[in-house]
Scaffold this active site. Structure first.
Site, PDB file in Angstrom:
ATOM      1  N   ASP A 213       0.829  -1.197   0.000  1.00  0.00           N
ATOM      2  CA  ASP A 213       0.000   0.000   0.000  1.00  0.00           C
ATOM      3  C   ASP A 213       0.870   1.256   0.000  1.00  0.00           C
ATOM      4  O   ASP A 213       1.892   1.320   0.694  1.00  0.00           O
ATOM      5  CB  ASP A 213      -0.895  -0.026   1.251  1.00  0.00           C
ATOM      6  CG  ASP A 213      -1.899   1.107   1.290  1.00  0.00           C
ATOM      7  OD1 ASP A 213      -2.735   1.164   0.376  1.00  0.00           O
ATOM      8  OD2 ASP A 213      -1.842   1.920   2.226  1.00  0.00           O
ATOM      9  N   GLU A 267      15.205 -14.815   0.812  1.00  0.00           N
ATOM     10  CA  GLU A 267      15.550 -15.819   1.814  1.00  0.00           C
ATOM     11  C   GLU A 267      14.695 -17.080   1.649  1.00  0.00           C
ATOM     12  O   GLU A 267      15.009 -18.124   2.226  1.00  0.00           O
ATOM     13  CB  GLU A 267      15.333 -15.266   3.226  1.00  0.00           C
ATOM     14  CG  GLU A 267      16.247 -14.102   3.602  1.00  0.00           C
ATOM     15  CD  GLU A 267      15.845 -13.467   4.924  1.00  0.00           C
ATOM     16  OE1 GLU A 267      14.987 -14.054   5.624  1.00  0.00           O
ATOM     17  OE2 GLU A 267      16.372 -12.395   5.258  1.00  0.00           O
TER      18      GLU A 267
END
Length: 560
Positions: A213, A267
């Site tokens: 957002d 990751e």
């Protein structure tokens, strides 16, 4: 850094999002499992089979975090929990598990520009006082004037009024949206690291990606003295400077933040993906979507383009070019939780602007009088055009039912802060957030047993999913057929314009070919045109013999 284990709900394809159809769920308006009038996580879970049958690839959840709903959930009090009114973390896990069983990905909204004023950090900042480390997580400043009684700058809130609110000790805090949404200070390392923790928290729980957002608002020029905007008060993308020099929006420094996020995403196996809600100039969109940042950025140009052949072609060309520059795929959107639903926009007279649409809402949808039948016909044509384009399509809940905007909500029912902050001049976004009709009959048309937090209008049941299912002429069945065909047809990112027909755009036609021997022809005009030879795969409206009617899109297999 070692890679984390593969949790439930993420699959193994790192590029799943490039041609995906993502269905946006506004949780409070989707399905209510406990009967309190507010949609919830268990309600979402109960309807996942419907979404799998619809043919979408992923479900994007608008905010479901603890919130006082000052801005529909975009005022987040705790980024690592579920609002108790919507469920629990166990409910969230059950939802991800069911989505995984059905082959659906889960994408969640993250709101990094601001928190709720109820967030523990902001409450700590208020208590700690001026000069404290707690206040450095947000943007606090002394006011101007002899007694500091004036805001530090002339910056306006996006919701109307000033972007500063004064606290009892005399300082002011920044909120580019509602006063209940104080802006974070992203120059603060603690803020950056805490959001990395949040990204890992949800990724570890099976979330495949994030919708970011206000992605263009995090980095701000907070060097003293703060700069006034003067006459340049607009926050519209085309009115922002194209060199990153605005003190609040689309500053170059924001990209360092997202490069840090990318390191977190990588990751995981597969890496997590994100899409930026970045209201910026199209020429400045690519960095947000690059492989070393978020991966994708919303293209709102398509949503804002008039349904006119030449304008559509230009917008499609531009969007595909900017996506190529970023090494990403484009995104296509017709409706979302922030805009008037597209069947209603298209029902207004040709050339209606955003201001015209807002004025129409202020008359409860009466002036000008909309042509609902034509609006829906145009919406069906635009949908098939959108779903045939290379890249990701984002579908807003209820558009597959052909839902119109609820324009005549009573003022006492409005909950969007835009209504109050604008002094009653702008009605706001509640009309596209009215809870869905699942059944023709029953309490709140199948939304839940306890009514609905926004009132459903008379006749809402005529759009219900249960009466559209199986009706070959319904909007729902058009979406189902299109989405299932799309999985086999939209397999790459190539598009070629069919320029062999002279004057195509001038005749109101959008015509392109896709790899695999199929093509798309949209008649965005008031007149029928001859239908080319070939096998019709799908049409947005019935086809008379040898004709492509006005406001109709057809998918065709090339003639052998």
């Amino acid at each position: 850094m070692p890679q984390r284990p593969h949790p439930v709900g993420t699959g193994t394809d790192a590029d799943w999002w490039r041609q995906a159809v993502v269905y946006q769920v506004y949780p409070r308006s989707f399905a209510d499992a406990d009967g309190d009038g507010i949609g919830d996580i268990r309600g979402v879970t109960s309807r996942l089979p419907y979404l799998a049958e619809l043919g979408v690839d992923a479900v994007w959840l608008s905010p479901f975090y603890p919130s006082e709903l000052a801005d529909g959930g975009y005022d987040v009090a705790d980024y690592r929990d579920v609002d108790p009114r919507l469920g629990t973390l166990d409910d969230f896990h059950a939802m991800v598990t069911e989505a995984d069983r059905l082959g659906l990905k889960i994408v969640v909204d993250i709101v990094p520009n601001h928190s709720s004023h109820q967030h523990v950090w902001f409450q700590e900042a208020l208590a700690a006082g001026p000069g404290s480390a707690a206040r450095e997580r947000y943007v606090f400043r002394e006011g101007r004037g002899e007694q500091g009684e004036l805001p530090p700058t002339d910056w306006p809130s996006s919701f109307g009024g000033p972007a500063w609110t004064r606290v009892p000790d005399g300082q002011w805090y920044l909120h580019l949206y509602a006063p209940e949404q104080p802006d974070f200070n992203w120059d603060n390392p603690e803020v950056r690291e805490d959001f990395h923790t949040t990204l890992r928290f949800w990724s570890d729980r099976g979330v495949a990606g994030f919708r970011v957002d206000v992605a263009h608002g995090l980095a701000k020029d907070l060097a003293e003295p703060l700069r006034d905007l003067g006459e340049a008060q607009s926050y519209q993308p085309d009115e922002l400077p194209d060199d990153g020099s605005h003190p609040l929006w689309d500053r170059d420094a924001v990209h360092d933040i997202y490069r840090g996020w990318r390191r977190v995403f990588d990751e995981y196996e597969p890496p997590r993906f994100a899409v930026a809600e970045a209201w910026v100039r199209s020429s400045r969109r690519a960095p947000y979507a690059s492989a070393d940042e978020l991966g994708q950025a919303f293209n709102f140009d398509f949503l804002n383009t008039p349904l006119e052949a030449g304008a559509m072609r230009d917008t499609i060309d531009s969007a595909l070019a900017h996506a190529r520059d970023a090494g990403a795929t484009s995104t296509w959107v017709l409706s979302n939780h922030d805009v008037v639903r597209h069947p209603s926009r298209y029902a207004l007279p040709t050339g209606a602007t955003k201001s015209d649409v807002e004025a129409w809402l202020m008359t409860d949808g009466q002036e000008p009088s909309p042509d609902g039948e034509l609006g829906l016909r145009k919406a069906r044509a635009a949908t098939l055009l959108m779903l045939a384009l290379p890249g990701s399509a984002y579908v807003y809940q209820g558009e597959e039912l052909g839902l119109p905007e609820v324009a005549d909500l009573r003022t006492e029912d409005l909950q969007d802060p835009i209504w109050v902050r604008s002094g009653g001049r702008v009605k706001g976004r509640d009309g596209c957030r009215v809870p869905l009709p699942w059944t023709r009959e029953g309490a709140s048309h199948g939304f839940g047993s306890g009514g609905s937090w926004l009132p459903q209008p008379a006749g809402w049941g005529s759009y219900a999913a249960d009466i559209q299912a199986g009706d070959k002429d319904s909007v729902l069945e058009l979406y189902r057929e299109a989405l299932h065909l799309r999985r086999d047809l939209v397999t790459d990112e190539t598009l070629e314009w069919a320029d062999t027909t002279p004057g195509v755009a001038e005749r109101g036609l959008v015509h392109f070919t896709r790899s695999g021997g199929w093509h798309v022809l949209s008649n965005l005009s008031d007149e029928s045109v001859p239908l080319p030879q070939g096998t019709v795969l799908l049409a947005s409206n019935p086809l008379p013999e040898g004709e492509l009617p006005a406001w109709t899109t057809v998918w065709m297999r090339n003639q052998a």
